[in-house]
Design a protein around this motif. Structure first.
Motif, mmCIF file in Angstrom:
data_model
loop_
_atom_site.group_PDB
_atom_site.id
_atom_site.type_symbol
_atom_site.label_atom_id
_atom_site.label_comp_id
_atom_site.label_asym_id
_atom_site.label_seq_id
_atom_site.Cartn_x
_atom_site.Cartn_y
_atom_site.Cartn_z
ATOM 1 N N TRP A 43 -3.776 -70.012 -43.580
ATOM 2 C CA TRP A 43 -3.618 -71.405 -43.984
ATOM 3 C C TRP A 43 -4.449 -71.794 -45.202
ATOM 4 O O TRP A 43 -3.920 -72.476 -46.101
ATOM 5 N N PRO A 44 -5.737 -71.436 -45.298
ATOM 6 C CA PRO A 44 -6.481 -71.794 -46.515
ATOM 7 C C PRO A 44 -5.863 -71.206 -47.774
ATOM 8 O O PRO A 44 -5.838 -71.852 -48.827
ATOM 9 N N ALA A 45 -5.351 -69.971 -47.680
ATOM 10 C CA ALA A 45 -4.705 -69.344 -48.834
ATOM 11 C C ALA A 45 -3.450 -70.111 -49.219
ATOM 12 O O ALA A 45 -3.183 -70.341 -50.408
ATOM 13 N N ILE A 46 -2.670 -70.533 -48.228
ATOM 14 C CA ILE A 46 -1.449 -71.291 -48.504
ATOM 15 C C ILE A 46 -1.787 -72.643 -49.135
ATOM 16 O O ILE A 46 -1.141 -73.085 -50.092
ATOM 17 N N GLU A 47 -2.836 -73.308 -48.600
ATOM 18 C CA GLU A 47 -3.246 -74.605 -49.157
ATOM 19 C C GLU A 47 -3.670 -74.454 -50.623
ATOM 20 O O GLU A 47 -3.257 -75.237 -51.484
ATOM 21 N N GLY A 48 -4.517 -73.455 -50.893
ATOM 22 C CA GLY A 48 -4.980 -73.251 -52.255
ATOM 23 C C GLY A 48 -3.847 -72.900 -53.198
ATOM 24 O O GLY A 48 -3.778 -73.400 -54.331
ATOM 25 N N TYR A 49 -2.941 -72.056 -52.719
ATOM 26 C CA TYR A 49 -1.803 -71.664 -53.537
ATOM 27 C C TYR A 49 -0.914 -72.876 -53.833
ATOM 28 O O TYR A 49 -0.407 -73.051 -54.945
ATOM 29 N N VAL A 82 -16.426 -54.083 -41.675
ATOM 30 C CA VAL A 82 -17.041 -55.229 -40.987
ATOM 31 C C VAL A 82 -17.186 -56.407 -41.939
ATOM 32 O O VAL A 82 -16.879 -57.549 -41.593
ATOM 33 N N THR A 83 -17.628 -56.126 -43.166
ATOM 34 C CA THR A 83 -17.784 -57.196 -44.150
ATOM 35 C C THR A 83 -16.441 -57.862 -44.460
ATOM 36 O O THR A 83 -16.346 -59.090 -44.548
ATOM 37 N N LEU A 84 -15.392 -57.048 -44.602
ATOM 38 C CA LEU A 84 -14.063 -57.600 -44.873
ATOM 39 C C LEU A 84 -13.590 -58.483 -43.718
ATOM 40 O O LEU A 84 -12.974 -59.528 -43.939
ATOM 41 N N SER A 85 -13.889 -58.071 -42.497
ATOM 42 C CA SER A 85 -13.494 -58.886 -41.339
ATOM 43 C C SER A 85 -14.251 -60.213 -41.338
ATOM 44 O O SER A 85 -13.703 -61.254 -40.965
ATOM 45 N N HIS A 86 -15.514 -60.174 -41.782
ATOM 46 C CA HIS A 86 -16.285 -61.420 -41.874
ATOM 47 C C HIS A 86 -15.717 -62.331 -42.960
ATOM 48 O O HIS A 86 -15.662 -63.561 -42.785
ATOM 49 N N ILE A 87 -15.304 -61.729 -44.071
ATOM 50 C CA ILE A 87 -14.692 -62.525 -45.139
ATOM 51 C C ILE A 87 -13.430 -63.216 -44.633
ATOM 52 O O ILE A 87 -13.203 -64.405 -44.873
ATOM 53 N N ARG A 88 -12.601 -62.471 -43.911
ATOM 54 C CA ARG A 88 -11.375 -63.051 -43.347
ATOM 55 C C ARG A 88 -11.705 -64.197 -42.407
ATOM 56 O O ARG A 88 -11.029 -65.237 -42.407
ATOM 57 N N ALA A 89 -12.747 -64.011 -41.603
ATOM 58 C CA ALA A 89 -13.129 -65.054 -40.649
ATOM 59 C C ALA A 89 -13.555 -66.325 -41.379
ATOM 60 O O ALA A 89 -13.159 -67.439 -41.004
ATOM 61 N N TYR A 90 -14.348 -66.174 -42.437
ATOM 62 C CA TYR A 90 -14.770 -67.352 -43.203
ATOM 63 C C TYR A 90 -13.583 -68.023 -43.885
ATOM 64 O O TYR A 90 -13.524 -69.249 -44.000
ATOM 65 N N LEU A 91 -12.625 -67.227 -44.350
ATOM 66 C CA LEU A 91 -11.431 -67.815 -44.964
ATOM 67 C C LEU A 91 -10.627 -68.598 -43.934
ATOM 68 O O LEU A 91 -10.087 -69.671 -44.231
ATOM 69 N N LEU A 92 -10.550 -68.083 -42.731
ATOM 70 C CA LEU A 92 -9.777 -68.745 -41.688
ATOM 71 C C LEU A 92 -10.354 -70.108 -41.329
ATOM 72 O O LEU A 92 -9.618 -71.038 -40.993
ATOM 73 N N LEU A 98 -8.364 -64.534 -50.957
ATOM 74 C CA LEU A 98 -9.501 -65.295 -51.466
ATOM 75 C C LEU A 98 -9.132 -66.029 -52.756
ATOM 76 O O LEU A 98 -9.429 -67.219 -52.913
ATOM 77 N N LYS A 99 -8.462 -65.340 -53.678
ATOM 78 C CA LYS A 99 -8.058 -65.965 -54.935
ATOM 79 C C LYS A 99 -7.092 -67.116 -54.685
ATOM 80 O O LYS A 99 -7.166 -68.163 -55.335
ATOM 81 N N ALA A 100 -6.180 -66.936 -53.735
ATOM 82 C CA ALA A 100 -5.232 -68.010 -53.422
ATOM 83 C C ALA A 100 -5.951 -69.224 -52.861
ATOM 84 O O ALA A 100 -5.653 -70.364 -53.221
ATOM 85 N N ALA A 101 -6.929 -68.983 -51.972
ATOM 86 C CA ALA A 101 -7.688 -70.094 -51.392
ATOM 87 C C ALA A 101 -8.473 -70.842 -52.459
ATOM 88 O O ALA A 101 -8.744 -72.036 -52.322
ATOM 89 N N GLN A 102 -8.823 -70.152 -53.548
ATOM 90 C CA GLN A 102 -9.537 -70.770 -54.661
ATOM 91 C C GLN A 102 -8.576 -71.406 -55.671
ATOM 92 O O GLN A 102 -9.001 -71.815 -56.749
ATOM 93 N N ALA A 103 -7.301 -71.455 -55.316
ATOM 94 C CA ALA A 103 -6.250 -72.020 -56.187
ATOM 95 C C ALA A 103 -6.064 -71.211 -57.462
ATOM 96 O O ALA A 103 -5.612 -71.733 -58.475
ATOM 97 N N ASP A 104 -6.402 -69.924 -57.397
ATOM 98 C CA ASP A 104 -6.188 -69.014 -58.522
ATOM 99 C C ASP A 104 -4.923 -68.200 -58.235
ATOM 100 O O ASP A 104 -4.987 -67.070 -57.744
ATOM 101 N N SER A 105 -3.773 -68.807 -58.498
ATOM 102 C CA SER A 105 -2.505 -68.161 -58.132
ATOM 103 C C SER A 105 -2.280 -66.872 -58.922
ATOM 104 O O SER A 105 -1.754 -65.897 -58.386
ATOM 105 N N LEU A 106 -2.681 -66.852 -60.196
ATOM 106 C CA LEU A 106 -2.493 -65.655 -61.000
ATOM 107 C C LEU A 106 -3.341 -64.504 -60.463
ATOM 108 O O LEU A 106 -2.851 -63.377 -60.303
#
Length: 337
Positions: A122-128, A39-49, A79-87
């Motif tokens: 999309w947020p992950a793609i933008e950050g990446y 459930v927590t992971l699904s909430h994380i995905r929702a916030y990322l979306l 999450l890391k990609a959305a934070q622009a942490d590509s590595l």
């Protein structure tokens, strides 16, 4: 002795029941923990979306010890990609794939981008994309990755986002033909028709392969530029090369709606009486040997305009179907000589 034996038996039964109860409780606790994590992971995905990266980070930190399971690691990668942490995104993605592609580390970014695009993250793609723009890498590598990002938006008809990433490219290097096509389609969307014409001509010059999506997009551009001959040719290619594709069905529905609308606006005289005022006649000169069908035009209208009958038009144009004439079709309006 009998009482003592009864006491021992009762005690053993009680202990046995307690043991069974404890054994049943442990799996249930594990199941509940797993369910809470899911459930927590699904909430994380929702916030990322919705782009709330800070809240997603807080929830992920609240998980405590992160199990090395695929789903958790994939969300960590997002999450890391959305934070622009590509590595960090690539490392988490490699772990999620169980190091099956560890030997392909130089190419993992493209695999990861493809995953983000397929899942519409999309947020992950933008950050990446931001991390790529700020990275110190070769121009060719940066162009390739930015093209992948722009292509992702292009395939989802997100024209402005596609334009943004394509405009980050170094145009002094090699550019994919799809870039020019996507930019032409975005120019049409923003009513910059001169720019669209220039870009679609560049695309036609350098293109080497086509698919249903590129054919449909080029058809849209040429239709908007009022170049019916090119649009008709693209429609024919769609129907021949990709008969069962969704873009082909979209093309067929579009042309069918136009025919129905034309019939509503100008039904045959047997269905209703038109105004008794005739349309102005145009001379049957050599320069008027053909007429290009425009939107809402019918054979009946042409017969009145050129002073001929619909039967004559049909006989001079044996390849046309009276109820299936597309915009841009060339109609002979004088007899063959």
């Amino acid at each position: 002795m009998h009482r003592y034996s009864l006491f021992i038996a009762t005690s053993l039964l009680f202990l046995g029941c307690s043991s069974v109860s404890d054994n049943n409780h442990t799996p249930q606790t594990i199941t509940n923990t797993q369910a809470n994590r899911a459930v927590t992971l699904s909430h994380i995905r929702a916030y990322l979306l919705i782009g709330n990266i800070e809240k997603a980070e807080q929830l992920f930190q609240g998980l405590g010890h992160t199990e090395n399971n695929t789903q958790t690691l994939l969300i960590l990668s997002e999450l890391k990609a959305a934070q622009a942490d590509s590595l960090g995104a690539q490392q988490a993605f490699l772990l999620a794939m169980d190091n099956k592609i560890a030997s392909e580390k130089p190419m993992v970014s493209f695999v990861l981008l493809d995953y983000f695009c397929t899942e519409k993250m999309w947020p992950a793609i933008e950050g990446y994309g931001r991390s790529i723009n700020s990275a110190v890498i070769s121009a060719d590598l940066k162009n390739t990755q930015l093209t992948t990002i722009g292509q992702c938006y292009f395939e989802q008809d997100k024209w402005q986002a596609a334009r943004y990433w394509f405009e980050q490219l170094d145009f002094s290097g090699s550019i994919s033909p799809t870039v020019y096509l996507a930019l032409a389609r975005e120019a049409v969307e923003s009513t910059q028709y001169v720019r669209a014409k220039d870009l679609i001509e560049k695309y036609d010059t350098v293109k080497s392969t086509v698919n249903a999506h590129t054919l449909w997009t080029a058809f849209e551009v040429y239709t908007a530029l009022n170049q019916p001959q090119q649009a008709i040719e693209l429609g024919k290619q769609l129907r021949i090369l990709f008969p069962n594709n969704s873009f082909t069905r979209r093309y067929i529905l579009l042309t069918k709606r136009e025919r129905i609308q034309a019939m509503k606006e100008d039904p045959l005289p047997s269905l209703t009486l038109r105004s008794s005022l005739p349309l102005p006649l145009e001379p049957k000169s050599a320069t008027n040997a053909f007429h290009i069908i425009k939107k809402s035009e019918t054979l009946y209208q042409l017969s009145k305009r050129y002073g001929v009958t619909t039967s004559e038009l049909m006989s001079w144009n044996p390849d046309i179907v009276i109820d299936d004439i597309s915009i841009g079709t060339e109609i002979r309006i004088t007899p063959l000589r």
